[in-house]
Design an enzyme around this catalytic site. Sequence first.
Site, PDB file in Angstrom:
ATOM      1  N   ASP A   1     -13.741 -34.276 -14.923  1.00  0.00           N
ATOM      2  CA  ASP A   1     -13.395 -35.635 -15.322  1.00  0.00           C
ATOM      3  C   ASP A   1     -14.299 -36.112 -16.449  1.00  0.00           C
ATOM      4  O   ASP A   1     -13.855 -36.841 -17.351  1.00  0.00           O
ATOM      5  CB  ASP A   1     -13.495 -36.587 -14.123  1.00  0.00           C
ATOM      6  CG  ASP A   1     -12.143 -36.815 -13.454  1.00  0.00           C
ATOM      7  OD1 ASP A   1     -11.128 -36.384 -14.025  1.00  0.00           O
ATOM      8  OD2 ASP A   1     -12.099 -37.421 -12.375  1.00  0.00           O
TER       9      ASP A   1
ATOM     10  N   TYR B   1     -17.710 -41.334  -9.014  1.00  0.00           N
ATOM     11  CA  TYR B   1     -18.417 -40.244  -8.342  1.00  0.00           C
ATOM     12  C   TYR B   1     -19.906 -40.562  -8.226  1.00  0.00           C
ATOM     13  O   TYR B   1     -20.538 -40.267  -7.201  1.00  0.00           O
ATOM     14  CB  TYR B   1     -18.203 -38.936  -9.105  1.00  0.00           C
ATOM     15  CG  TYR B   1     -16.757 -38.551  -9.257  1.00  0.00           C
ATOM     16  CD1 TYR B   1     -15.888 -38.595  -8.174  1.00  0.00           C
ATOM     17  CD2 TYR B   1     -16.238 -38.157 -10.488  1.00  0.00           C
ATOM     18  CE1 TYR B   1     -14.545 -38.252  -8.320  1.00  0.00           C
ATOM     19  CE2 TYR B   1     -14.905 -37.809 -10.638  1.00  0.00           C
ATOM     20  CZ  TYR B   1     -14.067 -37.865  -9.559  1.00  0.00           C
ATOM     21  OH  TYR B   1     -12.747 -37.531  -9.701  1.00  0.00           O
TER      22      TYR B   1
ATOM     23  N   HIS C   1      -1.667 -39.786 -15.481  1.00  0.00           N
ATOM     24  CA  HIS C   1      -2.074 -38.862 -16.547  1.00  0.00           C
ATOM     25  C   HIS C   1      -1.177 -37.629 -16.556  1.00  0.00           C
ATOM     26  O   HIS C   1      -0.834 -37.109 -17.624  1.00  0.00           O
ATOM     27  CB  HIS C   1      -3.534 -38.449 -16.347  1.00  0.00           C
ATOM     28  CG  HIS C   1      -4.472 -39.609 -16.245  1.00  0.00           C
ATOM     29  ND1 HIS C   1      -5.758 -39.492 -15.735  1.00  0.00           N
ATOM     30  CD2 HIS C   1      -4.317 -40.919 -16.576  1.00  0.00           C
ATOM     31  CE1 HIS C   1      -6.335 -40.685 -15.760  1.00  0.00           C
ATOM     32  NE2 HIS C   1      -5.490 -41.554 -16.256  1.00  0.00           N
TER      33      HIS C   1
END
Length: 359
Positions: free
Chosen positions: A90, A127, A224
Site C-alpha cells: 500500500d 496500519y 480501486h
Amino acid sequence: MTEIKRKKLFNEAGDRDWQQRRLLNGNTTNMLEFNNVAYEWAEKLYMKMSRFFWVPEECPMLDDKKQFLLLTEGEQTAYKKILSFLIFLDSIQVANLGYIANYLHAPEIDACLKTQAFFETIHSQSYDYILTSVVDAVTRDQVYNEWRTDQRLLERNRFITNLYEDFIADPSQKNLLRSLMANFLLEGIYFYAGFAFFYALGRQNKMGGTVSVIRLIQRDELLHLALFTNIFRELRKEEPHLFTPELTEELVGMAKTAVEHEIAWGQYVIQNQIIGLSDEIIARYIKYLGNIRCAAIGLPKPYPEITEHPMKWVDEFANMNDVKTDFFERRVGNYQKAGGKLNFDKLRNRPIGEWGSPL
C-alpha cells in the site's frame, strides 16, 4: 510494441473535445471538466471515492490492545505478518500511481488515480494506527521491517514492484499493460487471504477495531479494482491490436503467478491454525478470485474447475451495512460509519459449517 507519449503538463494545443479523447497518446489539455468527460464511469467512480473519506481514528482500538494478548501464538504471528505485507505494498502504491497517471490522457481518470493514491496514504496511516494502538514499539518496528527479512514476503513483493520498475525504466505499451495488470492483481488478489484472516477473527468476536479498519480498506480496494478493470476495458476497445494472443497468455500467466503467491502466502502465515481457514479452502478461494478477476477484463479463467465461491462468509463481512462488493455491476449500497463497532451478532453465532469448510 512502441513507446507511449507522456502527457504534457501545459498543452495550449490540447483538444477539449471529449469525443477526440484517447487513453494512450492523446492530446489532452489536462483541464478537469466534470461536465465534459469521455469516460463517464471515471467521473462516477471519482465521486464515489470522494464520498468515502474516512480516517482510522474513527475505529477504537482499546479492546484490540487487550485482546491481542489473548490471541493464540499462531493468530498473533499471522496478524503481524499480514500487516507487514499490507504496509509495504500500500505504501508503494502511493508513489507508483503517479507514474501511470503520466501516460493516461484523460483528466477524469487522472483524478481517480490521484484520489486512489490519497486513500492508499490513509491505508498506510491506518496500519500505523493499528500497530501503535495494539503492540509495543519494538514489535511495531519488527513488523515494519518484516518485508526485508522474510524471504517469502520479499519474493512476492518483488514480483509486483519489478513490473512497476520495468515500466518506469521503459514506458513502452507492453510495459504499461504489464504494470496495469500488476496493479489490478494487487488490488484484486494479493490482499485477500489477509482480509479473510481478519474476518475469521471477527467471526470469533476478536480484534473488532482492526476488523473495522480492514473492512474500510477493502471497500476502498474494491473501488480501486473497479478503476483498473475499466481502464483495461477501455484499452481493449481503443487499442485492440495490443491484446495479441501472446499478450493474453502472458497476462493470464501473471494472474496465475499472483494466485500462487497469495495461496502460498496465506497458507504460510495461517498454517491451518485459524478456524475456518484450512489450506484447501484458502487455495480454492484465491483460485476463485483469479477466475472472476480475469473474466472481468476479458481474459480466460485460469482455473475453470473452480466454479463456486468457497468462502461466502467473507462477503458477509464485506457487505455489512449494505456495502456491496460488486462494483462492476454498479450496485453500490449506502455506507454508514459504524464508529468502530461492527455488529458481529449475526455472524459470530452461526455454526462454522454454514460458512464453508471447517478445519
